[in-house]
Design an enzyme around this catalytic site. Structure first.
Site, short mmCIF file in Angstrom:
data_model
loop_
_atom_site.label_atom_id
_atom_site.label_comp_id
_atom_site.label_asym_id
_atom_site.label_seq_id
_atom_site.Cartn_x
_atom_site.Cartn_y
_atom_site.Cartn_z
N ASP A 67 222.02 66.51 -53.34
CA ASP A 67 221.44 65.83 -54.39
C ASP A 67 221.42 67.16 -56.20
OD1 ASP A 67 219.61 66.96 -53.24
OD2 ASP A 67 218.29 65.76 -52.59
N ASN A 135 207.30 62.03 -46.74
CA ASN A 135 207.32 60.88 -47.08
C ASN A 135 208.45 60.42 -46.07
OD1 ASN A 135 209.13 61.52 -48.56
ND2 ASN A 135 208.55 60.54 -50.28
N HIS A 137 211.92 60.58 -46.34
CA HIS A 137 212.99 60.78 -47.65
C HIS A 137 213.94 61.15 -46.73
CE1 HIS A 137 211.53 63.60 -51.08
NE2 HIS A 137 212.00 64.51 -49.65
N GLU A 142 214.10 57.78 -51.23
CA GLU A 142 212.51 57.26 -51.36
C GLU A 142 212.67 56.32 -49.85
OE1 GLU A 142 210.87 60.14 -51.70
OE2 GLU A 142 211.14 60.52 -53.71
C1 F6R Z 1 217.36 68.75 -50.31
C2 F6R Z 1 217.26 67.30 -50.10
C3 F6R Z 1 215.22 66.74 -49.48
C4 F6R Z 1 214.55 67.84 -48.95
C5 F6R Z 1 213.45 67.84 -48.40
C6 F6R Z 1 212.43 68.63 -47.79
O1 F6R Z 1 218.40 68.56 -51.47
O2 F6R Z 1 217.32 66.00 -50.16
O3 F6R Z 1 215.56 65.78 -48.95
O4 F6R Z 1 215.21 68.23 -47.74
O5 F6R Z 1 212.33 66.94 -49.12
O6 F6R Z 1 212.38 69.61 -48.60
P1 F6R Z 1 211.76 71.19 -48.15
O7 F6R Z 1 212.66 71.14 -46.78
O8 F6R Z 1 211.32 71.49 -48.97
O9 F6R Z 1 210.59 70.55 -47.50
#
Ligand code: F6R
Length: 240
Positions: A67, A135, A137, A142
């Protein structure tokens, strides 16, 4: 589904890096799906160490990232382009032309989504690395009424803006939209590896992997993946 329980973030990073290394050694021209955020940083540092020791060669590897924020230039220090170069690509021998991320600044986002989907389907991901949103995702898929399919532009939820504001001066500076691989795209990877560390992930780990499969908890779909490994530390597994 396979769960590898480790003590802490350091062990998690080594375990995940071992799995990625094995993939690169067994198939030097593999396609790695990569993630950003805090969770994989230690994994990337470990891969860099092994590369510097001469144990790993990324010269035939292709990467595709999950992403990117919409509206951040690649050289913005919070863009995922910047993150990947800073945390991994600049320190290994991957070829620049084999690096792929969605373009968050594309003039025509619908065309960019189509381009990225075609790319994903042409390449075929061998191993997809994921973090887990608080959450539930995955990528920026989401919680929603239905699972997403292909690459799409998503409006980030309050929970995600709140979780990611730590990287920006204030919550108002966090981009409100992102372009993300879809859930279908993620499920097409031959193998999926998730890293989850810390108490903040405990609720999501429990709900996603020990609860019902529902788009309200996007990671829960991974229960259906034929080769899914979760590497999680004791804090992330503390509610089980
Ligand atoms: C990152 C992504 C997100 C993160 C998720 C966890 O490319 O797509 O899904 O993996 O938000 O983020 P952290 O590791 O910062 O807790």
């Amino acid at each position: 589904m396979r769960i590898i329980r480790v003590k802490n973030y350091e062990e998690l990073s080594r375990a995940a890096a071992n799995i990625i290394s094995a993939q690169v050694i067994l198939k030097p021209d593999c396609v790695l799906g990569l993630a950003t955020g805090s969770s994989p940083v230690g994994t990337y540092q470990q891969l860099i160490k092994w590369y510097q020791k001469g144990d790993l060669d990324f010269s035939h590897v292709t990467s595709v990232n999950l992403d990117e924020y919409v509206g951040l230039n690649p050289d913005h220090d919070q863009s995922y382009h910047y993150f990947m170069h800073h945390n991994l690509f600049d320190s290994i021998n991957i070829h620049p032309e084999k690096i792929n991320l969605p373009d968050g600044c594309a003039k025509d986002m619908a065309a960019e989504c189509r381009r990225y989907d075609t790319l994903l389907r042409t390449l075929g991901v061998d191993l997809q690395l994921l973090g887990l949103g608080n959450n539930g995702h995955i990528g920026f898929n989401e919680p929603d009424e239905e699972f997403s399919k292909g690459t799409h532009v998503v409006t980030l939820t309050e929970s995600t803006l709140e979780a990611n504001k730590r990287f920006f001066e204030s919550i108002d500076d966090v981009p409100k939209t992102a372009i993300s691989m879809g859930t279908y795209d993620i499920m097409q990877a031959k193998r999926v590896l998730m890293v989850a560390s810390g108490k903040a992930k405990a609720e999501a780990v429990k709900a996603a992997f020990f609860g019902p499969i529902t788009p309200h908890m996007p990671a829960s779909i991974l229960q259906f993946h034929k080769d899914f490994t979760l590497v999680a530390d004791e804090d992330a597994l503390s509610l089980l």
